[in-house]
Design a protein around this motif. Structure first.
Motif, mmCIF file in Angstrom:
data_model
loop_
_atom_site.group_PDB
_atom_site.id
_atom_site.type_symbol
_atom_site.label_atom_id
_atom_site.label_comp_id
_atom_site.label_asym_id
_atom_site.label_seq_id
_atom_site.Cartn_x
_atom_site.Cartn_y
_atom_site.Cartn_z
ATOM 1 N N PRO A 1 11.197 43.499 112.928
ATOM 2 C CA PRO A 1 11.526 43.913 111.550
ATOM 3 C C PRO A 1 11.565 45.427 111.370
ATOM 4 C CG PRO A 1 9.906 42.156 111.541
ATOM 5 C CD PRO A 1 10.035 42.597 112.961
ATOM 6 N N PHE B 1 14.791 46.837 113.136
ATOM 7 C CA PHE B 1 16.047 46.137 112.844
ATOM 8 C C PHE B 1 17.106 47.047 112.215
ATOM 9 C CE2 PHE B 1 18.777 43.137 110.470
ATOM 10 C CZ PHE B 1 19.186 42.345 111.533
ATOM 11 N N LYS C 1 15.917 43.388 103.297
ATOM 12 C CA LYS C 1 14.737 42.642 103.740
ATOM 13 C C LYS C 1 13.861 43.399 104.723
ATOM 14 C CE LYS C 1 13.425 38.089 105.549
ATOM 15 N NZ LYS C 1 13.918 36.787 106.049
ATOM 16 N N TYR C 2 14.475 44.185 105.606
ATOM 17 C CA TYR C 2 13.710 44.803 106.690
ATOM 18 C C TYR C 2 13.675 46.321 106.579
ATOM 19 C CZ TYR C 2 14.128 40.207 108.858
ATOM 20 O OH TYR C 2 14.069 38.861 109.116
#
Length: 580
Positions: A492, A495, A576-577
């Motif tokens: 994560p 990424f 999200k990451y």
């Protein structure tokens, strides 16, 4: 008086200061001497003869380095301006990012075909026009990766930092210099190193220009290498490679390594790291009294004046913008001016697009279908090169990025490997392939990888180095290890950097196809069916319809793939990451 003397360094002027001063003056003299060679008289009829004598390599190396650093300075300025506008304006983002996709997919030979005549026209009878064309070509090999990195960093700024900037009422300049650039610094530094290496990759193409049936050579290591390959002079090729390795190591140790150490101060973490990168050059600069004096009496006053001027300008523009928003007629006038400017730009772009479409139409439908077919061949190689690159760069990049001790040892090695122009070893590969009858349709994939996999590796290293130390300690407290640590923390965290690396590596692979699908050694040629091979041949022949058609098809492939695949992955990384 006591307050004043408290800032004077306790160290005394010594040998270190003498060495630093001597180096600075030697550097300034070298720049002036090398720069003088860029403005000598020149005409296509009386061109410079490139020697393959090893004694000329030091001068050639200096000329190449000067071009590289001028191009890097222009790339950095472009990155900060273009990336900031694209990240801060949703309207501009919809235009600038697809445009960036297109620009990074245009081959260096495509830029050279257009710009060489323009720059030579701006500076007739002077070598400066050709020099600027070469520098611009190197610029196009450096700036796109840096711009994507900076843009992606700005779009993933943590929300708490954004809120803090809003509470402190920072204007656009204060926000830029105190928040955005520091947050993006680590990724920008590592991508700068990678982009500098990308410039080396196309050094031979920019210094030994064969375009529109005309061959122009500039003094440099790239042109020296091209001349040696044409002669089949293997010892001269070896000397060129050795010179390139020496240049890369010196630039890494004297320039990039100190910057990497300095950039660690911008790392986001709440606890201090146990190990930090080191640099003997950075340590020398910190110990030198001369550097301290220069910083106090020259650099700080200049920086303060520049900061004050931009800060004042930001306040004035902010105040003016607020006033314009409160006055309805003026706001309408502002909007009208924007639309007029947009219409003028759109008209110019449409005119150029129309001329390009006319050239593409003159190619013929059968030829256009053939060019598109070539594009699918190259697409398969790009996908294979990117996938193989990801498989090895992710574990290696995380290992290097999470260990300062390994980073100190491997950074020079990685920097040399990444910066070394892979096309300089193509002659050796060509000899090996010819001797063993290797199928070049597949054999061109490793050649393409040599120039693109480093984009992924450097971004992964930057992502791993940017992982806050407190998150690493939290992972230790929760006893995360093995695959669980990779899934919960490492993947994560890296990424967004990985996707940035893949996007730029994919674009770089398309660009590298022009030198990896067509390799020459003496009278022998290795040809792989593909779009890069096609563009190389029509560029050398001066076939403008073929050049425009090949570039247009390559741009279409890159933009479609980025829109349908890479952008969706980056939206996932953005939402999200990212640290928050």
């Amino acid at each position: 008086m006591a307050v004043f003397t408290s800032h004077i360094p306790t160290r005394r002027f010594g040998l270190i200061d003498i060495l630093v001063i001597a180096f600075v003056f030697a550097l300034l003299f070298s720049v002036l001497h090398l720069g003088a060679g860029m403005i000598i008289p020149f005409s296509p009829e009386n061109q410079i003869e490139i020697s393959t004598d090893p004694a000329d390599l030091p001068y050639y190396a200096g000329r190449s380095l000067l071009r590289m650093f001028i191009a890097y300075g222009a790339s950095l300025l472009f990155t900060l301006i273009y990336g900031s506008i694209a990240a801060k304006s949703r309207t501009a983002e919809k235009v600038l990012i697809p445009l960036l996709d297109i620009l990074q997919s245009v081959p260096v030979l495509g830029f050279l075909s257009v710009t060489i005549t323009m720059f030579m026209g701006l500076f007739p009878n002077s070598l400066l026009g050709v020099e600027l064309a070469a520098i611009f070509a190197i610029f196009t090999g450096q700036c796109w990766n840096m711009t994507f990195s900076f843009y992606h960093s700005l779009t993933t700024l943590p929300q708490d930092l954004n809120e803090a900037a809003a509470v402190l009422r920072l204007n656009w300049w204060q926000r830029f210099i105190r928040l955005e650039v520091p947050f993006a610094m680590i990724g920008l530094v590592w991508n700068s190193m990678m982009s500098f290496g990308g410039g080396w990759f196309f050094l031979a193409a920019s210094e030994a220009i064969t375009v529109l049936n005309e061959s122009i050579r500039l003094p440099g290591v790239g042109s020296f290498m091209a001349a040696a390959v044409e002669e089949g002079n293997m010892p001269a090729v070896g000397y060129a490679i050795l010179t390139m390795i020496v240049m890369i190591v010196l630039v890494d140790q004297l320039f990039w390594r100190p910057i990497v150490v300095w950039s660690q101060k911008f790392k986001m973490e709440r606890t201090e790291a146990i190990e930090v990168p080191t640099s003997f050059v950075y340590a020398i600069l910190q110990r030198a009294v001369f550097v301290t004096w220069m910083q106090k009496y020259f650099f700080r006053p200049v920086a303060k004046a520049v900061y004050g001027a931009f800060n004042l300008g930001a306040r004035v523009t902010g105040h003016t913008a607020a006033q314009l928003e409160s006055i309805t007629p003026l706001s309408y006038l502002t909007a009208a001016i924007k639309w007029v400017l947009f219409s003028v730009i759109l008209y110019y772009v449409s005119q150029q697009a129309y001329q390009g479409c006319r050239m593409i139409a003159s190619v013929g439908l059968d030829t256009l279908v053939e060019i598109i077919t070539f594009g699918f061949y190259t697409l398969g190689r790009v996908m294979a090169a990117s996938l193989i690159g990801v498989l090895w760069t992710v574990p290696v990049g995380v290992l290097i990025g999470t260990s300062p001790r390994l980073s100190k040892f491997f950074q020079p090695i990685v920097q040399v490997a990444a910066s070394f122009p892979a096309n300089m070893i193509y002659p050796f590969v060509a000899v090996f392939y010819l001797k063993h009858s290797v199928n070049f349709e597949l054999g061109s994939i490793p050649l393409m990888m040599l120039g693109t996999q480093w984009y992924i590796l450097f971004n992964v290293i930057a992502g791993a180095m940017a992982i806050p130390n407190d998150l690493k300690e939290a992972a230790t407290v929760f006893k995360l290890s093995g695959w669980q640590k990779w899934r919960k923390l490492i993947l994560p965290a890296i990424f967004p950097y990985l996707i940035t690396g893949c996007i730029t590596a994919s674009g770089g692979a398309w660009n590298a196809s022009i030198v990896s699908e067509l390799v020459t050694w003496k009278e022998d040629q290795l040809n792989a069916t593909g779009l890069g091979n096609f563009i190389s041949q029509v560029t050398a022949a001066g076939d403008w319809p073929g050049i425009i058609g090949g570039i247009a098809v390559m741009c279409a492939f890159v933009v479609i793939i980025n829109r349908l695949f890479w952008r969706r992955l980056y939206q996932l990384a953005e939402t999200k990451y990212h640290l928050n």
